[in-house]
Write a protein that holds these residues in place. Structure first.
Motif, PDB file in Angstrom:
ATOM      1  N   UNK A 271      14.012   6.258  -0.559  1.00 44.74           N
ATOM      2  CA  UNK A 271      12.632   6.304  -1.048  1.00 44.74           C
ATOM      3  C   UNK A 271      12.236   4.938  -1.577  1.00 44.74           C
ATOM      4  N   UNK A 272      11.370   4.284  -0.809  1.00 50.05           N
ATOM      5  CA  UNK A 272      10.788   2.991  -1.196  1.00 50.05           C
ATOM      6  C   UNK A 272       9.621   3.370  -2.123  1.00 50.05           C
ATOM      7  N   UNK A 273       9.846   3.247  -3.431  1.00 46.31           N
ATOM      8  CA  UNK A 273       8.983   3.945  -4.392  1.00 46.31           C
ATOM      9  C   UNK A 273       7.712   3.177  -4.759  1.00 46.31           C
ATOM     10  N   UNK A 274       6.921   3.823  -5.608  1.00 47.30           N
ATOM     11  CA  UNK A 274       5.605   3.293  -5.969  1.00 47.30           C
ATOM     12  C   UNK A 274       5.657   1.871  -6.531  1.00 47.30           C
ATOM     13  N   UNK A 275       6.652   1.590  -7.372  1.00 47.05           N
ATOM     14  CA  UNK A 275       6.736   0.258  -7.971  1.00 47.05           C
ATOM     15  C   UNK A 275       7.103  -0.805  -6.942  1.00 47.05           C
ATOM     16  N   UNK A 276       7.896  -0.416  -5.964  1.00 45.51           N
ATOM     17  CA  UNK A 276       8.242  -1.357  -4.889  1.00 45.51           C
ATOM     18  C   UNK A 276       7.000  -1.671  -4.054  1.00 45.51           C
ATOM     19  N   UNK A 277       6.195  -0.639  -3.818  1.00 47.26           N
ATOM     20  CA  UNK A 277       4.934  -0.793  -3.087  1.00 47.26           C
ATOM     21  C   UNK A 277       3.988  -1.682  -3.891  1.00 47.26           C
ATOM     22  N   UNK A 278       3.874  -1.384  -5.194  1.00 52.83           N
ATOM     23  CA  UNK A 278       2.944  -2.131  -6.046  1.00 52.83           C
ATOM     24  C   UNK A 278       3.290  -3.623  -6.096  1.00 52.83           C
ATOM     25  N   UNK A 279       4.577  -3.940  -6.121  1.00 49.01           N
ATOM     26  CA  UNK A 279       4.973  -5.355  -6.171  1.00 49.01           C
ATOM     27  C   UNK A 279       4.521  -6.098  -4.918  1.00 49.01           C
ATOM     28  N   UNK A 280       4.734  -5.471  -3.766  1.00 46.73           N
ATOM     29  CA  UNK A 280       4.332  -6.113  -2.511  1.00 46.73           C
ATOM     30  C   UNK A 280       2.816  -6.251  -2.441  1.00 46.73           C
ATOM     31  N   UNK A 281       2.114  -5.187  -2.827  1.00 47.16           N
ATOM     32  CA  UNK A 281       0.644  -5.223  -2.780  1.00 47.16           C
ATOM     33  C   UNK A 281       0.088  -6.297  -3.709  1.00 47.16           C
ATOM     34  N   UNK A 282       0.646  -6.367  -4.913  1.00 40.92           N
ATOM     35  CA  UNK A 282       0.139  -7.331  -5.889  1.00 40.92           C
ATOM     36  C   UNK A 282       0.355  -8.758  -5.398  1.00 40.92           C
ATOM     37  N   UNK A 283       1.545  -9.030  -4.907  1.00 40.40           N
ATOM     38  CA  UNK A 283       1.831 -10.386  -4.422  1.00 40.40           C
ATOM     39  C   UNK A 283       0.963 -10.716  -3.213  1.00 40.40           C
ATOM     40  N   UNK A 284       0.760  -9.707  -2.356  1.00 37.86           N
ATOM     41  CA  UNK A 284      -0.075  -9.932  -1.168  1.00 37.86           C
ATOM     42  C   UNK A 284      -1.521 -10.217  -1.578  1.00 37.86           C
ATOM     43  N   UNK A 285      -2.022  -9.453  -2.556  1.00 40.65           N
ATOM     44  CA  UNK A 285      -3.413  -9.654  -2.983  1.00 40.65           C
ATOM     45  C   UNK A 285      -3.627 -11.025  -3.602  1.00 40.65           C
TER      46      UNK A 285
END
Ligand code: PBG
Length: 322
Positions: A271-285
């Motif tokens: 499970x690639x969890x919510x915090x892992x997703x949030x880190x990628x999204x934040x850095x991408x943004x």
């Protein structure tokens, strides 16, 4: 003989040969998209720390499931946000509960999509813990009954597999017994076997309103410092009838994924969890990472560690990239 005799780069220069020696593949058929279903009126309600992921009404969830399937993703996992919470988490096993209703609607509209239900009480209890609380602590054995009831109600509503995420002792066995008794012997259990007490669940808890009202989950979820214990958890779940065992979160626990695969040979989910997703999204943004390259690298690494399937908020997007 010239030096060096072996040049590893000879396997890398041609894209054709590079493709032929590639050891790990990533494709959409291994990805599972989480969907948050809510009783709140209105179609979509954004989740602040999870850009691109919304809380969905049932009609919106049916539509989203269709979009996920059209992207080539093979499965979804449903999480419910109920209208009301109480000490028993009774909305979790209500026949007309939000997940039960969503299961019926999604299976009717998209019969070929594999629909998994997350089985837990934390979204449904007024204190946010994953079981029934007595004298200030989660009572394991009373919780088992409520959790098994939840799993049966999901199977009755058409779930293709149930995924208990509560970390109570003995829940896989108790769910398996009840499923078999109720005529659901063909419904697989995807057990969150090595689920760690992780800080990376933060955005999910905001999304599901399931932050514990007191204390924390360290009395039932695993200590991030341990991996021998993960093997023991997995062995117990397999003995109780788990069909797939899960490690959660994924990237900080790649060693655990690998150990479990090697120790058991069982099908492993990560499970690639919510915090892992949030880190990628934040850095991408912020423009600090190439989102597509970094995400596909992360997901490939989870596969390389030994995961057969990956639950990830990126499933639909990754399928489009692939
Ligand atoms: C419910 C559950 C949680 C997650 C999945 N199922 C939250 C928790 O244990 O606090 C987390 C998923 C995520 O962070 O993406 N027990």
């Amino acid at each position: 003989m010239g030096f060096p005799a072996t040049r590893m780069r000879r396997l890398r220069e041609s894209p054709v040969l590079r493709g032929m020696v590639r050891e790990t593949s990533l494709d959409a058929s291994r990805l599972i998209q989480p969907i948050f279903v809510s009783t709140a009126p209105g179609g979509r309600e954004p989740i602040e720390a999870m850009p691109g992921i919304d809380r969905l009404s049932i009609p919106a969830a049916v539509e989203e499931a269709g979009a996920v399937a059209a992207a080539g993703v093979a499965a979804v996992i449903l999480f419910g946000i109920p209208a009301q919470k109480d000490e028993f988490g009774s909305s979790a096993y209500a026949e007309d509960g939000v997940v039960q209703a969503a299961l019926r609607a999604i299976k009717a509209a998209h019969p070929d999509l594999f629909v998994i239900s997350d089985v837990c009480l934390c979204e449904y209890t007024d204190h946010g813990h994953c079981g029934y609380v007595r004298d200030g602590r989660v009572d394991n054995d009373i919780s088992l009954e409520l959790i098994a009831r939840t799993a049966i109600s999901h199977a009755d509503a058409g779930a293709d597999a149930v995924a208990p995420s509560d970390m109570m002792d003995g829940r896989v066995g108790s769910i398996r017994d009840q499923l078999d008794e109720e005529g659901h012997s063909g419904v697989p259990i995807i057990a969150y076997s090595a689920k760690y007490a992780s800080a990376f669940y933060g955005p999910f808890r905001d999304a599901a309103g399931s932050t514990p009202g007191f204390g924390d989950r360290r009395g039932y979820q695993m200590d991030p410092a341990n991996s021998d214990e993960a093997v023991r958890e997995v062995e117990l779940d397999l003995a109780e009838g788990a069909d797939v065992v899960m490690v959660k979160p994924a990237l900080p626990y790649l060693d655990v994924i690998r150990r479990i695969k090697q120790a058991t040979g069982a099908p492993v989910a990560a499970y690639h969890v919510s915090g892992e997703y949030a880190m990628l999204k934040a850095a991408a943004e912020l423009g600090w990472l190439d989102e597509q390259a970094a995400t596909l690298e992360a997901l490939t690494s989870i596969r390389r560690a030994g995961a057969d399937m990956i639950i990830t908020y990126y499933a639909k997007q990754a399928a489009a990239w692939l």
